[in-house]
Design a protein around this motif. Structure first.
Motif, short mmCIF file in Angstrom:
data_model
loop_
_atom_site.label_atom_id
_atom_site.label_comp_id
_atom_site.label_asym_id
_atom_site.label_seq_id
_atom_site.Cartn_x
_atom_site.Cartn_y
_atom_site.Cartn_z
N LEU A 298 -7.50 -8.77 -3.03
CA LEU A 298 -7.44 -8.14 -1.72
C LEU A 298 -8.82 -7.60 -1.43
N PHE B 30 -2.36 -5.01 8.21
CA PHE B 30 -3.27 -6.03 7.66
C PHE B 30 -4.10 -6.61 8.81
N ASP C 46 -8.11 4.17 4.59
CA ASP C 46 -7.75 3.13 3.61
C ASP C 46 -7.49 3.71 2.23
N LEU D 213 1.89 -5.12 3.06
CA LEU D 213 0.66 -5.55 3.72
C LEU D 213 0.69 -7.05 4.02
N TYR E 194 -2.90 0.75 -4.01
CA TYR E 194 -2.60 -0.62 -3.61
C TYR E 194 -1.89 -1.32 -4.77
N ARG F 42 0.85 -1.19 0.00
CA ARG F 42 0.00 0.00 0.00
C ARG F 42 0.88 1.24 0.00
N LYS G 278 2.12 -11.22 7.37
CA LYS G 278 1.30 -10.02 7.24
C LYS G 278 1.82 -8.95 8.19
N GLN H 277 -9.94 -6.42 8.91
CA GLN H 277 -10.72 -5.84 7.83
C GLN H 277 -10.23 -6.31 6.45
N PHE H 278 -9.01 -6.79 6.44
CA PHE H 278 -8.40 -7.19 5.18
C PHE H 278 -8.41 -8.71 5.02
N SER H 279 -8.55 -9.16 3.81
CA SER H 279 -8.37 -10.59 3.52
C SER H 279 -7.84 -10.72 2.09
N THR I 142 -14.60 -0.31 4.53
CA THR I 142 -13.53 0.66 4.28
C THR I 142 -13.63 1.87 5.21
N ILE J 174 -11.24 -5.54 1.29
CA ILE J 174 -11.35 -4.70 2.48
C ILE J 174 -12.83 -4.70 2.85
#
Lengths: 115, 113
Positions: free
Chosen positions: A77, A61, A86, A46, A90, A36, A57, A64-66, A82, A79
């Motif tokens: 990715l 990270f 954010d 990230l 990216y 990011r 990670k 909220q992130f996967s 958001t 989010i």
């Protein structure tokens, strides 16, 4: 020349909405990364992903992130909800294999703007 | 220990000048040091990289100098051109881990015609 491709190039979303950023790494690459870059700042790590699981990670990270590799070509990715902070560029990156100690190949980035 | 410190933050040189960008690291496990060039709105692109077994590497007009004992490395751009105007990031990584890059804070270079 093979390249990492990212979509969308720019996404504008409302705070609290879910966003999915997509990447197609170079086809024979095995390691995938998301970075990011907040406007005017440095590029921050990230997450790294190998063999269908997260290998490392950063503290950025959070839950909220996967990330996911839903098929043999895409790397995404997500989010979930958001936040204003954010908003950033990216970048997806990839590299070939464990023994390869060279360049990370970066995509052109997806700019996320959260309003 | 994971930081890479980069200076200066910005640099303006005349065409033909030799801008020098410096980076310093602390983690002795780092063993690959790339420099990336980034134009506005684009992703970082590898410019040149060095490993700690050599003290200098030259590719075209770009040279990396590496000082292992001081844990410092620098980028020199010979005969700089207006087209070199970009942001330059140094980075460091360890081949023994996940190979994540730790980037410096970037140097915005402007080469005047």
């Amino acid at each position: 020349e093979p390249e990492v491709t990212q979509t969308p190039s720019h996404q504008v979303t409302q705070m609290g909405q879910e966003v999915i950023l997509r990447c197609v790494p170079i086809s024979n690459h095995l390691y995938f990364y998301w970075y990011r870059q907040i406007l005017g700042q440095k590029v921050e790590f990230l997450v790294s992903f190998y063999n269908n699981e997260i290998s490392e990670k950063s503290e950025i990270f959070d839950d909220q992130f996967s990330v996911e590799r839903p098929d043999g070509s895409n790397f995404t990715l997500k989010i979930r909800s958001t936040k204003l902070e954010d908003s950033a560029m990216y970048f997806c990156a990839s590299r070939p294999s464990l023994g390869y100690t060279g360049e990370l190949f970066f995509g052109e980035g997806s700019r996320l703007t959260v309003l | 220990q994971q930081q890479v410190k980069q200076s200066p933050q910005s640099l303006i040189v005349q065409k033909g000048g030799i801008p020098i960008i410096n980076c310093a690291y602390e983690n002795t496990a780092f063993d690959y040091f790339p420099w990336y060039q980034q134009f506005p709105g684009k992703g970082p692109a590898l410019l040149i990289a060095i490993r700690p077994d050599v003290s200098e590497k030259k590719e075209g007009r770009f040279t990396i100098s590496f000082n292992k004992s001081a844990k410092q490395f620098s980028l020199h751009i010979m005969d700089s051109q207006p087209g070199d105007s970009a942001t330059y990031f140094c980075a460091a990584t360890s081949s023994s881990g996940t190979y994540k890059y730790i980037f410096g804070t970037g140097t915005r270079l402007k080469v005047l015609a």
